[in-house]
Write an enzyme that holds these catalytic residues in place. Structure first.
Site, PDB file in Angstrom:
ATOM      1  N   ASN A   5     -40.487 -20.733 -18.942  1.00 49.75           N
ATOM      2  CA  ASN A   5     -39.494 -19.583 -19.236  1.00 49.75           C
ATOM      3  C   ASN A   5     -39.893 -18.664 -18.325  1.00 49.75           C
ATOM      4  O   ASN A   5     -40.539 -18.216 -17.601  1.00 49.75           O
ATOM      5  CB  ASN A   5     -41.078 -18.586 -20.212  1.00 49.75           C
ATOM      6  N   LYS A   7     -39.057 -15.622 -18.105  1.00 48.84           N
ATOM      7  CA  LYS A   7     -39.179 -13.591 -19.296  1.00 48.84           C
ATOM      8  C   LYS A   7     -38.551 -13.631 -17.952  1.00 48.84           C
ATOM      9  O   LYS A   7     -37.069 -13.435 -18.341  1.00 48.84           O
ATOM     10  CB  LYS A   7     -41.225 -13.661 -18.699  1.00 48.84           C
ATOM     11  N   HIS A  93     -44.098 -15.527 -28.202  1.00 44.22           N
ATOM     12  CA  HIS A  93     -44.710 -15.416 -26.557  1.00 44.22           C
ATOM     13  C   HIS A  93     -45.987 -14.148 -27.057  1.00 44.22           C
ATOM     14  O   HIS A  93     -46.128 -13.293 -27.943  1.00 44.22           O
ATOM     15  CB  HIS A  93     -43.810 -15.617 -25.604  1.00 44.22           C
ATOM     16  N   GLU A  95     -46.758 -11.819 -24.759  1.00 39.12           N
ATOM     17  CA  GLU A  95     -46.285 -10.624 -24.408  1.00 39.12           C
ATOM     18  C   GLU A  95     -45.009 -10.435 -25.124  1.00 39.12           C
ATOM     19  O   GLU A  95     -45.580  -8.843 -25.472  1.00 39.12           O
ATOM     20  CB  GLU A  95     -45.054 -11.419 -22.946  1.00 39.12           C
ATOM     21  N   GLU A 165     -51.385 -20.989 -25.154  1.00 43.75           N
ATOM     22  CA  GLU A 165     -51.259 -20.437 -24.252  1.00 43.75           C
ATOM     23  C   GLU A 165     -52.093 -19.917 -24.280  1.00 43.75           C
ATOM     24  O   GLU A 165     -52.241 -18.608 -24.760  1.00 43.75           O
ATOM     25  CB  GLU A 165     -49.873 -19.837 -24.235  1.00 43.75           C
ATOM     26  N   GLY A 171     -50.123 -15.890 -16.638  1.00 47.41           N
ATOM     27  CA  GLY A 171     -49.878 -15.455 -14.941  1.00 47.41           C
ATOM     28  C   GLY A 171     -50.559 -14.542 -14.242  1.00 47.41           C
ATOM     29  O   GLY A 171     -51.323 -13.698 -13.804  1.00 47.41           O
ATOM     30  N   SER A 211     -50.688 -19.952 -15.776  1.00 44.62           N
ATOM     31  CA  SER A 211     -50.634 -20.399 -14.442  1.00 44.62           C
ATOM     32  C   SER A 211     -50.767 -21.924 -14.466  1.00 44.62           C
ATOM     33  O   SER A 211     -51.110 -22.644 -13.507  1.00 44.62           O
ATOM     34  CB  SER A 211     -51.837 -20.200 -14.342  1.00 44.62           C
TER      35      SER A 211
HETATM   36  P1  PGA Z   1     -47.581 -18.278 -16.073  1.00 41.39           P
HETATM   37  O1  PGA Z   1     -47.048 -18.394 -18.162  1.00 41.39           O
HETATM   38  O2  PGA Z   1     -47.096 -19.852 -16.144  1.00 41.39           O
HETATM   39  O3  PGA Z   1     -46.720 -17.712 -15.562  1.00 41.39           O
HETATM   40  O4  PGA Z   1     -48.952 -17.995 -16.491  1.00 41.39           O
HETATM   41  C1  PGA Z   1     -46.581 -19.027 -18.510  1.00 41.39           C
HETATM   42  C2  PGA Z   1     -46.292 -18.338 -20.244  1.00 41.39           C
HETATM   43  O5  PGA Z   1     -46.128 -17.498 -20.608  1.00 41.39           O
HETATM   44  O6  PGA Z   1     -45.530 -19.293 -20.823  1.00 41.39           O
END
Ligand code: PGA
Length: 253
Positions: A5, A7, A93, A95, A165, A171, A211
């Site tokens: 992903n 982003k 997601h 976010e 998640e 993140g 992460s």
């Molecule tokens: P990350 O993000 O691996 O940077 O923690 C995962 C995601 O949001 O899909």
């Protein structure tokens, strides 16, 4: 499945460069591992083009609208994604839920629309830190899963991919322990078993996200109910993404 992903990272030129490097890294076609890269809208065409030649690599979007067309300034439809060559789309997601008012209801509408258009929805679920601290994480995720699959037939449901998640792990560098991931994945599968049956529940792939990186992937991917990963930060570079693909290959063999 190993799904990246990106982003809001990697414009079209960077995307083409990523796939060029990845083709150099992935010596053979990954065995037993489906690979997906979810790129920003403006990088999708370049990604689809650049990913040609790696058979098991799919390109997906990170969001879509649930209507086919109309006065929805700034939005992109499933039909448009299909035309661009996308096979998958992230839905819900955290976010999007947090910053763009995505709700369980719109997640359901988008999931159904993607299915209608033959695009595989990767439905994202996960609890906030305060929800985990209050011991509400199982309830929160149950509600999200039940809402996303509302009015989805068993046949369609079996094609959906879920990404668990935990929001506190996204993140942040703080990863769920393999036990926490396994426990929640097993829970999600039992929810799916109740909504449908164990056959459907076992067919649905449940990815872990938050992460994940090459150093912690083997243990997470080694869990019984962890069928892959949805990776943000560590998916941006071809070499670490390739290490994740290799970790999944090892876990599946
Ligand atoms: P990350 O993000 O691996 O940077 O923690 C995962 C995601 O949001 O899909």
């Amino acid at each position: 499945m190993i799904a990246g992903n990106w982003k809001m990272n990697h414009g079209a030129a960077d995307a083409a460069d990523f796939f060029k490097k990845l083709k150099g890294e992935v010596s053979t076609t990954p065995k037993n591992v489906e690979v997906l890269v979810c790129a920003p809208f403006t990088s999708l065409a370049a990604s689809v083009d650049a990913a040609k030649g790696i058979k098991t690599i799919h390109v997906g979007a990170q969001n879509m609208h649930f209507e086919a067309s109309g006065a929805y300034t700034g939005e992109v439809s499933a039909e448009m994604l299909k035309e661009t060559g996308c096979s998958h789309v992230l839905v819900g997601h955290s976010e999007r839920r947090q910053y763009f008012a995505e709700t369980d209801e719109t997640v359901n509408l988008k999931t159904k629309k993607a299915l209608t258009e033959g695009i595989v929805p990767v439905v994202c679920v996960g609890e906030l830190l305060e929800e985990r601290k209050a011991d509400k994480h199982f309830d929160v995720v149950t509600t999200q899963v039940e809402a996303a699959f509302k009015d989805v037939s068993a046949k369609d449901a079996a094609t959906i991919v879920i990404a668990y998640e935990p929001v506190w792990a996204i993140g942040t560098g703080e990863v769920a322990t393999p036990e926490q991931a396994q426990e929640m994945h097993a829970h999600i599968r039992s929810v799916l078993g109740k909504l449908y049956d164990t056959g459907v529940a076992d067919t649905i792939r449940i990815l872990y996200g938050g992460s994940m990186k090459p150093s912690n992937a083997p243990e997470l991917l080694g869990q019984k109910d962890v069928d892959g990963g949805l990776i943000g930060g560590a998916s941006l570079k071809a070499d670490s993404f390739n290490e994740l693909i290799q970790a999944a290959e090892k876990a599946s063999s």
